[in-house]
Design a protein around this motif. Structure first.
Motif, short mmCIF file in Angstrom:
data_model
loop_
_atom_site.label_atom_id
_atom_site.label_comp_id
_atom_site.label_asym_id
_atom_site.label_seq_id
_atom_site.Cartn_x
_atom_site.Cartn_y
_atom_site.Cartn_z
N GLY A 113 37.86 15.89 -30.97
CA GLY A 113 37.41 15.31 -29.72
C GLY A 113 36.10 14.58 -29.95
O GLY A 113 35.62 14.43 -31.07
N THR A 114 35.48 14.15 -28.86
CA THR A 114 34.22 13.42 -28.94
C THR A 114 33.08 14.41 -29.16
O THR A 114 32.83 15.28 -28.31
N VAL A 115 32.41 14.28 -30.30
CA VAL A 115 31.29 15.18 -30.62
C VAL A 115 30.03 14.65 -29.94
O VAL A 115 29.62 13.50 -30.17
N ASN A 116 29.45 15.47 -29.10
CA ASN A 116 28.23 15.08 -28.40
C ASN A 116 26.98 15.37 -29.20
O ASN A 116 26.04 14.58 -29.19
N ARG A 117 26.98 16.51 -29.93
CA ARG A 117 25.79 16.88 -30.68
C ARG A 117 26.15 17.91 -31.73
O ARG A 117 27.02 18.76 -31.52
N VAL A 118 25.47 17.83 -32.87
CA VAL A 118 25.62 18.81 -33.96
C VAL A 118 24.24 19.37 -34.25
O VAL A 118 23.29 18.63 -34.51
N THR A 119 24.12 20.68 -34.21
CA THR A 119 22.84 21.35 -34.45
C THR A 119 23.00 22.29 -35.64
O THR A 119 23.78 23.25 -35.59
N ILE A 120 22.26 22.00 -36.71
CA ILE A 120 22.21 22.89 -37.88
C ILE A 120 20.93 23.70 -37.79
O ILE A 120 19.83 23.14 -37.78
N LEU A 121 21.07 25.01 -37.70
CA LEU A 121 19.92 25.87 -37.51
C LEU A 121 19.08 25.95 -38.79
O LEU A 121 19.61 26.04 -39.89
N MET A 122 17.75 25.92 -38.61
CA MET A 122 16.81 25.99 -39.71
C MET A 122 15.94 27.24 -39.56
O MET A 122 15.72 27.72 -38.44
N ASP A 123 15.44 27.74 -40.70
CA ASP A 123 14.49 28.85 -40.65
C ASP A 123 13.08 28.31 -40.49
O ASP A 123 12.87 27.10 -40.35
N LYS A 124 12.09 29.21 -40.51
CA LYS A 124 10.71 28.77 -40.29
C LYS A 124 10.17 27.94 -41.43
O LYS A 124 9.12 27.29 -41.27
N PHE A 125 10.85 27.94 -42.57
CA PHE A 125 10.42 27.12 -43.70
C PHE A 125 11.15 25.77 -43.74
O PHE A 125 10.97 25.00 -44.67
N GLY A 126 11.99 25.50 -42.73
CA GLY A 126 12.70 24.25 -42.69
C GLY A 126 13.95 24.21 -43.54
O GLY A 126 14.52 23.14 -43.77
N GLN A 127 14.42 25.38 -43.98
CA GLN A 127 15.63 25.45 -44.78
C GLN A 127 16.83 25.81 -43.90
O GLN A 127 16.70 26.61 -42.97
N PRO A 128 18.01 25.21 -44.17
CA PRO A 128 19.19 25.53 -43.34
C PRO A 128 19.57 27.00 -43.44
O PRO A 128 19.45 27.63 -44.50
N LYS A 129 20.01 27.55 -42.31
CA LYS A 129 20.43 28.95 -42.28
C LYS A 129 21.89 29.14 -42.69
O LYS A 129 22.32 30.27 -42.87
N GLY A 130 22.64 28.05 -42.80
CA GLY A 130 24.03 28.17 -43.21
C GLY A 130 25.02 28.22 -42.07
O GLY A 130 26.19 28.54 -42.29
N PHE A 131 24.59 27.90 -40.85
CA PHE A 131 25.54 27.80 -39.75
C PHE A 131 25.06 26.73 -38.78
O PHE A 131 23.89 26.31 -38.81
N ALA A 132 25.98 26.27 -37.93
CA ALA A 132 25.69 25.16 -37.02
C ALA A 132 26.44 25.35 -35.72
O ALA A 132 27.34 26.20 -35.61
N TYR A 133 26.06 24.55 -34.72
CA TYR A 133 26.74 24.50 -33.44
C TYR A 133 27.21 23.06 -33.21
O TYR A 133 26.45 22.11 -33.42
N VAL A 134 28.46 22.92 -32.79
CA VAL A 134 29.03 21.60 -32.50
C VAL A 134 29.36 21.56 -31.02
O VAL A 134 30.14 22.39 -30.52
N GLU A 135 28.77 20.61 -30.31
CA GLU A 135 28.99 20.45 -28.88
C GLU A 135 29.88 19.23 -28.64
O GLU A 135 29.59 18.13 -29.13
N PHE A 136 30.95 19.44 -27.91
CA PHE A 136 31.89 18.36 -27.59
C PHE A 136 31.65 17.87 -26.16
O PHE A 136 31.01 18.55 -25.35
N VAL A 137 32.20 16.72 -25.87
CA VAL A 137 32.17 16.18 -24.51
C VAL A 137 33.25 16.83 -23.66
O VAL A 137 33.04 17.14 -22.49
N GLU A 138 34.42 17.07 -24.26
CA GLU A 138 35.54 17.66 -23.53
C GLU A 138 35.64 19.15 -23.85
O GLU A 138 35.41 19.59 -24.97
N VAL A 139 35.99 19.92 -22.83
CA VAL A 139 36.19 21.36 -23.03
C VAL A 139 37.43 21.61 -23.88
O VAL A 139 37.49 22.57 -24.67
#
Length: 202
Positions: A113-139
């Motif tokens: 579907g249409t991806v509205n936003r992708v968020t890759i979580l970072m730690d306090k040192f700016g390094q990726p935590k290894g997981f992300a959240y993908v937000e779509f426009v459609e449910v």
């Protein structure tokens, strides 16, 4: 004898007009001027203190108003509903490669579907935590994204699941998880009291 006493203790008696007597009118007028100056200075300081107190009261009222606005139950409920609505259109993606970019994650899920936003979580040192959240426009895109569970991206199998909404003030309880600060708790086995046989021994 009287003349000797007069020579020792006697002397010319100064006339009244020759003595320097301070003028009471001059001293009183100077004292009045000092008192007036001191009173004016006290009034000025008092006025400054009142102005500062009024400014502090105004700032305190402004802060309380802002805090009341942020803690308004209606606004909090509206924000919570909006967050739940966004989470209903989002998925959690685990086991994401640390070198993976948000653009690559978006390309991986764009068929759902249409991806509205992708968020890759970072730690306090700016390094990726290894997981992300993908937000779509459609449910409906969430169900399509769940089909990509265990699909590979950068040679790693992704873990895709619906995003959970965190309720403010609620902590998740994980029973059975070891807490290093508490240590292991060993339960003492039950030992029955010593049993005396009414028939004795032997």
């Amino acid at each position: 004898m009287e003349e000797e006493e007069h020579e020792v203790y006697g002397g010319e008696i100064p006339e009244v007009g020759d003595t320097d007597v301070p003028d009471p009118d001059i001293d009183m007028s100077a004292a009045d001027e000092d008192a007036v100056t001191e009173l004016a200075e006290m009034k000025r300081r008092l006025k400054e203190m009142e102005e500062e107190a009024a400014a502090l009261r105004e700032m305190q009222a402004k802060v309380e108003k802002e805090m009341g606005a942020t803690q308004d139950p209606a606004s909090m409920a509206a924000n919570q509903e909006g967050k739940e609505e966004v989470d209903a259109r989002s998925v959690y993606v685990g086991n994401v490669d640390y070198a993976c970019t948000p653009e690559e994650v978006q390309l991986h899920f764009q068929t759902c579907g249409t991806v509205n936003r992708v968020t890759i979580l970072m730690d306090k040192f700016g390094q990726p935590k290894g997981f992300a959240y993908v937000e779509f426009v459609e449910v409906e895109a969430v169900q399509e994204a769940l089909q990509l569970n265990e699909s590979e991206l950068h040679g790693r199998q992704l873990k895709v699941s619906p995003k959970r909404t965190n309720v403010p003030g609620m902590k998740q309880y994980h029973p059975g998880r070891f807490n290093p600060s508490m240590g292991y708790r060993f339960r003492r086995p039950f030992v029955p009291p010593y049993f005396y046989s009414p028939y004795g021994y032997g």
